[in-house]
Scaffold this active site. Structure first.
Site, short mmCIF file in Angstrom:
data_model
loop_
_atom_site.label_atom_id
_atom_site.label_comp_id
_atom_site.label_asym_id
_atom_site.label_seq_id
_atom_site.Cartn_x
_atom_site.Cartn_y
_atom_site.Cartn_z
N GLU A 200 0.82 -1.23 0.00
CA GLU A 200 0.00 0.00 0.00
C GLU A 200 0.84 1.28 0.00
O GLU A 200 0.45 2.28 0.58
CB GLU A 200 -0.98 -0.01 1.19
N TRP A 205 -0.06 6.20 4.70
CA TRP A 205 -0.21 5.83 6.11
C TRP A 205 0.92 4.99 6.69
O TRP A 205 1.05 4.90 7.90
CB TRP A 205 -1.56 5.15 6.34
N GLU A 305 -5.81 -7.34 -1.17
CA GLU A 305 -6.64 -6.99 -0.01
C GLU A 305 -7.84 -6.21 -0.48
O GLU A 305 -7.72 -5.31 -1.32
CB GLU A 305 -5.88 -6.07 0.97
N TRP A 340 -9.95 -8.94 4.43
CA TRP A 340 -9.18 -8.76 5.66
C TRP A 340 -9.81 -9.50 6.83
O TRP A 340 -10.76 -10.25 6.69
CB TRP A 340 -8.96 -7.27 5.91
C1 BMA Z 1 -5.97 -2.97 9.88
C2 BMA Z 1 -6.86 -3.29 11.05
C3 BMA Z 1 -6.01 -3.27 12.30
C4 BMA Z 1 -4.84 -4.24 12.14
C5 BMA Z 1 -4.08 -3.97 10.88
C6 BMA Z 1 -3.00 -5.00 10.61
O1 BMA Z 1 -6.71 -2.95 8.71
O2 BMA Z 1 -7.41 -4.57 10.90
O3 BMA Z 1 -6.80 -3.65 13.40
O4 BMA Z 1 -3.97 -4.15 13.24
O5 BMA Z 1 -4.96 -3.95 9.78
O6 BMA Z 1 -3.53 -6.28 10.50
#
Ligand code: BMA
Length: 403
Positions: A200, A205, A305, A340
């Site tokens: 990503e 982020w 994802e 996810w």
């Molecule tokens: C994000 C959320 C968080 C998690 C992170 C890594 O999208 O699901 O709660 O810690 O992914 O898996």
């Protein structure tokens, strides 16, 4: 009430093979024709790659993050459990895991114990499924999380940077983990893993995202990582997956692309375009570009994802996700789609028993394009003539579904 669903199986795979005059390897197979980032990739890793490429023209494997580790309302169950299986009767075909915090404690960032994860990865492999690993790596400068974006971390962990040795030490731990994923009775072997680091990066982020490093620094980090794992640590069970977040065009997707010699699978993480308020044709458009870029290079494309948090739109699976994948026959040629994790009722992406999207998810699973674990051919073998194992699917069986 239990509903019995007789699923008709999709029939055989295309017999795409090598040209008739292609000489086989001494064992009668064609491993040397399969080009992966790691020329010394294990036969099973090469077979997986060839089979994914072969199958992607007809099928999309369904995947779920942390599927065996926990679900909505349960964690570390004594028996192998999965929300996806509880809902549709089959495990997913692709299993996502994350190695964030490996080397810092005994659990990953989402409290999955690494020793348990290892066992679940082996189980997923023995079922015939695919394991894919992302890496929410902490910030080496501040010791904060992946989301702590300050302090030019990429520059600091590149060769010559102040935290380069620390990065290498972390790669040592990672390499040891990948090499410990071994199974077999007489002939022990490493299980193939799709490794998807630094994902990503078209978003802002994570500390490896734009604009926290230059494209050149990102590429250098990627290439260093591959060379270190492959050449220094001699890890040979990996396929490397590069996955951006949403992108504008091919140039944007490829801005940080480290090169065809360093990437096996081209991925996309897209949560934006599957939200009811957004334009779904943006998903189709990007998947088409992704598949084109992958096919131009003889590589594999995947929707690495996606998902709609808590899936409040009850027909999301067929009415949005599948519909806008299928809207373009080129976009349809992705190898898998992974949703996810199922953390809790307010944060889950696959359904669980009783969830409003269950009936539509069952429709989605029944679609001839979608493959679940129980429908998988032997992904880790090749037949003598061509790229894939001769017997594509297990015999039809009755799938028991608890609504
Ligand atoms: C994000 C959320 C968080 C998690 C992170 C890594 O999208 O699901 O709660 O810690 O992914 O898996």
């Amino acid at each position: 009430m239990r509903v019995l669903l007789l699923l008709l199986l999709p029939l055989s795979l295309a017999g795409a093979t090598w040209p008739d005059d292609t000489p086989p390897d001494t064992d009668g197979r064609f491993y040397s024709q399969i080009k992966t980032v790691d020329p010394q990739a294990t036969k099973k890793a090469k077979a997986l790659y060839a089979n994914l490429r072969e199958m992607s023209s007809r099928y999309i494997l369904f995947g779920h993050q942390d599927d065996l580790a926990y679900g909505v309302g349960w964690k570390e169950w004594p028996e192998t459990r999965s929300d996806v299986k509880d809902v549709c009767g089959s495990f997913p075909a692709v299993f996502g895991w994350d190695l964030g915090k490996l080397g810092k404690g005994d659990k990953n960032l989402d409290t999955v114990r690494f020793t348990s994860m290892k066992n679940w990865m082996l189980e997923a492999y023995k079922m015939g499924g695919v394991n894919t690993v992302s890496w929410h790596l902490d910030n080496f400068v501040t010791d904060g999380s992946s989301w702590d974006v300050g302090d030019n971390v990429v520059a600091a962990i590149l060769p010559g940077g102040a935290h380069h040795e620390a990065y290498k030490a972390r790669l040592d731990v990672l390499a040891a983990f990948f090499k410990s994923l071994r199974t077999g009775f007489l002939f022990k072997h490493d299980i193939p893993i799709v490794f998807r680091p630094f994902h990503e990066h078209t978003g802002q982020w994570f500390w490896w995202g734009q604009p926290h490093c230059t494209p050149e620094q990102y590429k250098e980090l990627w290439r260093f990582t591959v060379r270190y794992l492959r050449d220094e640590k001699e890890v040979h069970n990996l396929l490397y997956c590069y996955s951006t977040d949403v992108f504008k065009d091919k140039a944007h997707y490829l801005e940080c692309y480290p090169g065809d010699d360093y990437v096996d699978i081209l991925g996309l993480d897209d949560y934006r375009d599957v939200k009811p308020e957004n334009d779904p044709t943006e998903l189709t458009r990007q998947l088409r570009l992704l598949v084109e870029m992958a096919e131009e290079r003889g590589k594999v494309a995947a929707l690495t994802e996606t998902g709609l948090e808590s899936t409040p739109e009850e027909n999301w699976w067929t009415g949005r996700l599948l519909r806008y994948i299928k809207a373009d026959p080129v976009a349809t040629r992705i190898a898998w789609v992974l949703v996810w994790r199922n953390a809790r009722t307010g944060h889950h992406y696959a359904p669980y028993p009783g969830h409003g999207s269950v009936p539509d998810f069952l429709e989605f699973c029944r679609d001839p394009l979608i493959l679940m674990e129980w429908q998988l051919p032997k992904l880790y073998k090749l037949d003598r003539k061509g790229m894939r194992q001769a017997e594509p699917f297990s015999s039809p069986k009755v799938l028991t579904v608890k609504p």
